[in-house]
Design an enzyme around this catalytic site. Structure first.
Site, PDB file in Angstrom:
ATOM      1  CG  ASP A  55      -1.675   1.228   1.456  1.00 35.84           C
ATOM      2  OD1 ASP A  55      -2.645   1.422   0.704  1.00 35.84           O
ATOM      3  OD2 ASP A  55      -1.322   2.020   2.338  1.00 35.84           O
ATOM      4  CD  GLU A  73      -3.155  -2.116  -0.979  1.00 32.19           C
ATOM      5  OE1 GLU A  73      -3.491  -0.924  -1.045  1.00 32.19           O
ATOM      6  OE2 GLU A  73      -3.295  -2.798   0.061  1.00 32.19           O
TER       7      GLU A  73
END
Lengths: 223, 223
Positions: free
Chosen positions: A42, A114
């Site tokens: 992220d 991610e």
């Protein structure tokens, strides 16, 4: 799907295939799984998007850049990219999750996406992760037009549901408040498939509908 | 302070000194200034901290890692690092800002620190920026102990004010509510120097004081 094909599509060939495997392993499958990669992925994605937006729109104000970046890194955007990659075919899920369609669930796909970015970083460093992300995001970045106002919430909600083949929301007037010259309307937006009902208010039915749609969209994105 | 000395302390020598100059220029000085670098620098710092924390505490849950990261990238932490570097001596400020002590203001120093990280990235890439940040954050990262509960708010507030040589806060009971077996206390925390007065509540005076201190600290950090 073979991991070879996925690596071709990512444009990165892993030296340590174990990293890719871990990134593709949902917690329902067991340990180790991709949860610990999400935090890192992220953050790397956010940074790469910041670099890309700074390069393209460096003269914009911080608030505008942040708004555009948020639209690029949210679950919905990651989900689309995961779909383009057929990432769901490569996920490792526990049996229950597999049967209940986990490989198509937006949150699971977005999280795995991610995690894959983190795995590329751990395999070959920041520039390698950046190259993969830049490539996968090329179209989304090309479509960014910071001057264009963001989509109105009703349209955005409709598109969000259509992308998931879910029936469109219904809007219904709950009540009109106040006197004729200063009325306020309360409208409900319902998405039965997800058990969502939100209330919006405004000086016109249209405004109240938009607000209810915005709240419904926010609720869906947090699911 | 000469820019040479600053570059020595950063551990990075700029190929393009104009980037460092821009990072050190506050908007009160004119255009171009460091505002457009902040967005980028903030994101790079976040990413470098995520990498560092993942490497050290990769088995922690995402929420804990995020909490630790937040404590490392907040204004207060950046301000300390800027002080260690004597960054204030190198800032370019408009005359009014200079006279009113802008070169010592935490928000101005923290923003410039982020801008410097962006300038290093633009000058020499991600790994160069990471090396500078890792170096400046070595001590703060070494001090991280994610198992240690974060400092209680009263202690944190006291330390925050002491670091700025500001008089300590005063706590005073505002009222006690409810009956004796289920009383609730309301306490005010005041920091006159910053015009701050916050109210905390809790089942004991101690808890109410801690809450009021937490609110005061949040208000100070957002100033």
């Amino acid at each position: 799907m073979s991991l070879d094909r996925l690596q071709d599509r990512l444009g990165h060939r892993f030296r340590d295939a174990g990293l890719l495997n871990e990134a593709l392993t949902h917690r329902s499958f067991g340990q180790p799984n991709n949860e610990r990669f999400e935090f890192l992925g992220d953050s790397i994605l956010n940074c790469v998007m910041s670099i890309a937006l700074f390069g393209r729109f460096g003269q914009l104000r911080e608030g505008e850049l942040s708004r555009v970046r948020a639209s690029l890194v949210r679950q919905d955007a990651l989900y689309r990219i995961a779909l383009d990659l057929d990432l769901g075919d490569s996920l490792r899920l526990g049996e229950g999750e597999l049967k209940s369609g986990g490989a198509r669930r937006p949150s699971i796909l977005a999280d795995a996406m991610e995690a894959v970015f983190a795995a590329v970083f751990l395999d070959a460093g920041f520039d390698a992760a950046k190259a993969v992300i830049d490539r996968l995001y090329a179209q989304a970045l090309g479509d960014v037009d910071p001057k264009r106002p963001s989509k109105d919430p009703k349209t955005a909600l409709q598109e969000w549901l259509q992308a998931r083949k879910v029936a469109l929301p219904t809007y219904s007037m709950v009540q009109a408040l106040g006197e004729a010259h200063a009325q306020e309307f309360e409208v409900a937006c319902e998405v039965p498939k997800f058990g969502i009902r939100t209330l919006g208010r405004g000086p016109s039915r249209r405004v109240a509908e938009q607000q209810s749609a915005e709240l419904a969209l926010a609720a869906l994105r947090n699911k």
